[in-house]
Design an enzyme around this catalytic site. Sequence first.
Site, PDB file in Angstrom:
ATOM      1  N   ASP A   1      -5.608   2.353  -0.485  1.00 44.55           N
ATOM      2  CA  ASP A   1      -4.313   1.874  -0.969  1.00 44.55           C
ATOM      3  C   ASP A   1      -3.713   2.998  -1.809  1.00 44.55           C
ATOM      4  O   ASP A   1      -4.382   3.987  -2.119  1.00 44.55           O
ATOM      5  CB  ASP A   1      -4.502   0.612  -1.829  1.00 44.55           C
ATOM      6  CG  ASP A   1      -3.180   0.118  -2.412  1.00 44.55           C
ATOM      7  OD1 ASP A   1      -2.213  -0.039  -1.644  1.00 44.55           O
ATOM      8  OD2 ASP A   1      -3.100  -0.081  -3.641  1.00 44.55           O
ATOM      9  N   SER A   2      -2.459   2.808  -2.213  1.00 46.72           N
ATOM     10  CA  SER A   2      -1.832   3.801  -3.085  1.00 46.72           C
ATOM     11  C   SER A   2      -2.459   3.820  -4.481  1.00 46.72           C
ATOM     12  O   SER A   2      -2.283   4.782  -5.217  1.00 46.72           O
ATOM     13  CB  SER A   2      -0.340   3.492  -3.215  1.00 46.72           C
ATOM     14  OG  SER A   2      -0.173   2.214  -3.791  1.00 46.72           O
TER      15      SER A   2
ATOM     16  N   CYS B   1      -3.045  -1.809   2.150  1.00 49.87           N
ATOM     17  CA  CYS B   1      -1.732  -1.472   1.599  1.00 49.87           C
ATOM     18  C   CYS B   1      -0.697  -2.043   2.550  1.00 49.87           C
ATOM     19  O   CYS B   1      -0.653  -1.653   3.736  1.00 49.87           O
ATOM     20  CB  CYS B   1      -1.613   0.052   1.499  1.00 49.87           C
ATOM     21  SG  CYS B   1       0.033   0.618   1.040  1.00 49.87           S
TER      22      CYS B   1
ATOM     23  N   GLU C   1      -0.272  -1.901 -11.841  1.00 50.33           N
ATOM     24  CA  GLU C   1      -1.011  -0.674 -12.186  1.00 50.33           C
ATOM     25  C   GLU C   1      -1.268  -0.595 -13.698  1.00 50.33           C
ATOM     26  O   GLU C   1      -2.256  -0.036 -14.147  1.00 50.33           O
ATOM     27  CB  GLU C   1      -0.220   0.575 -11.741  1.00 50.33           C
ATOM     28  CG  GLU C   1      -0.180   0.804 -10.236  1.00 50.33           C
ATOM     29  CD  GLU C   1      -1.486   1.368  -9.653  1.00 50.33           C
ATOM     30  OE1 GLU C   1      -2.163   2.151 -10.349  1.00 50.33           O
ATOM     31  OE2 GLU C   1      -1.830   0.998  -8.519  1.00 50.33           O
TER      32      GLU C   1
ATOM     33  N   CYS D   1       2.408  -7.199  -0.436  1.00 54.16           N
ATOM     34  CA  CYS D   1       1.940  -5.944  -1.021  1.00 54.16           C
ATOM     35  C   CYS D   1       0.614  -6.274  -1.706  1.00 54.16           C
ATOM     36  O   CYS D   1       0.528  -7.279  -2.424  1.00 54.16           O
ATOM     37  CB  CYS D   1       2.956  -5.436  -2.044  1.00 54.16           C
ATOM     38  SG  CYS D   1       2.337  -4.148  -3.141  1.00 54.16           S
TER      39      CYS D   1
ATOM     40  N   HIS E   1      -0.809  -5.143  -4.184  1.00 57.09           N
ATOM     41  CA  HIS E   1      -0.783  -5.202  -5.648  1.00 57.09           C
ATOM     42  C   HIS E   1      -0.413  -6.617  -6.146  1.00 57.09           C
ATOM     43  O   HIS E   1      -0.720  -6.957  -7.280  1.00 57.09           O
ATOM     44  CB  HIS E   1       0.256  -4.230  -6.213  1.00 57.09           C
ATOM     45  CG  HIS E   1      -0.197  -2.795  -6.291  1.00 57.09           C
ATOM     46  ND1 HIS E   1      -0.306  -1.986  -5.186  1.00 57.09           N
ATOM     47  CD2 HIS E   1      -0.547  -2.026  -7.365  1.00 57.09           C
ATOM     48  CE1 HIS E   1      -0.698  -0.774  -5.582  1.00 57.09           C
ATOM     49  NE2 HIS E   1      -0.848  -0.773  -6.888  1.00 57.09           N
TER      50      HIS E   1
HETATM   51  N1  DGL Z   1      -0.268  -1.868  -2.587  1.00 60.91           N
HETATM   52  C1  DGL Z   1       0.627  -1.249  -1.668  1.00 60.91           C
HETATM   53  C2  DGL Z   1       1.266  -2.236  -0.759  1.00 60.91           C
HETATM   54  O1  DGL Z   1       0.548  -3.147  -0.385  1.00 60.91           O
HETATM   55  C3  DGL Z   1       1.479  -0.140  -2.184  1.00 60.91           C
HETATM   56  C4  DGL Z   1       2.430  -0.408  -3.249  1.00 60.91           C
HETATM   57  C5  DGL Z   1       3.121   0.870  -3.638  1.00 60.91           C
HETATM   58  O2  DGL Z   1       2.427   1.863  -3.812  1.00 60.91           O
HETATM   59  O3  DGL Z   1       4.344   0.852  -3.732  1.00 60.91           O
HETATM   60  O4  DGL Z   1       2.373  -2.144  -0.345  1.00 60.91           O
END
Ligand code: DGL
Length: 268
Positions: A10-11, A73, A152, A184, A186
């Site tokens: 993931d990011s 992600c 984050e 997402c 996150h």
């Molecule tokens: N967690 C990621 C997603 O599911 C990336 C969020 C991001 O880095 O903007 O989209």
Amino acid sequence: MDKRPIGVFDSGVGGLTAIKELKAILPHEDMVYFGDTARVPYGTRSDETVTRYTQQCIRFLLSRDVKLIVVACGTASAVALPRIADSLPVPVMGVVPSGVAAAVTATRSDHIGVIGTAAAIRSRAYEYAIHGHSDTVRVSATACPLFVPLAEEGWGEGEIAHLTAEAYLAQLREESPDVLILGCTHYPLLEGTIGDVMGTGVTLINPAKQTALDAKKYLEDGGGLSEKDTPGEILYYVSDTGEGFRRIARWFLGETVSVQASVDIESY
Ligand code: DGL
């Protein structure tokens, strides 16, 4: 039987929501996690940049000899995977098909909400996948970019998260889907806040849950489970400092994780 690890990326910390589900469902599997903490967020970037970042993350995981890659992600799954999936040497699973399958099963009113990053919503990948199941389902989609830095920062709960969620979700609440995909990875870190704002009548779908079940089925069907009977080992890598990453991991996974190394991801 295949003893190689599962690769997950993931990011940043978002993919930990997938690690949590994968650990619960595949407790004996070894895993390698990569969080691209130097380049988070992905969701505000162009399709070309997200695709390049995704390719580099995949190359890094391939260098760790993984047997399967879970793209934990939503942005990379929605934007990059359709462009590169055919050219990869190991199976790669994104979170979009699994999340959509769970949402289509859960909706009673045939109206599904989707929230995700700007890039994921712009791609309309969730919408297309939902209409691949049924073209009569109505879809309401909204981008919520500030949820990523809140997650984050470990600010998924509290007044600021609540006000942010109120601002992003007001329109969606009025449109009143009965199911909402957290598009997402996150966003499950803000699940309590999102649930409070949307109200009890809305079922929240965390795509990581179904993705983990699908990964298990895939490995079972192909004879690719590790067959270890001891707990799987998870190695964590990041591309910048692991400080914030470790803090969120401790809170979300309830354990102390040690980060192996900071990876120079631009070299992959
Ligand atoms: N967690 C990621 C997603 O599911 C990336 C969020 C991001 O880095 O903007 O989209």
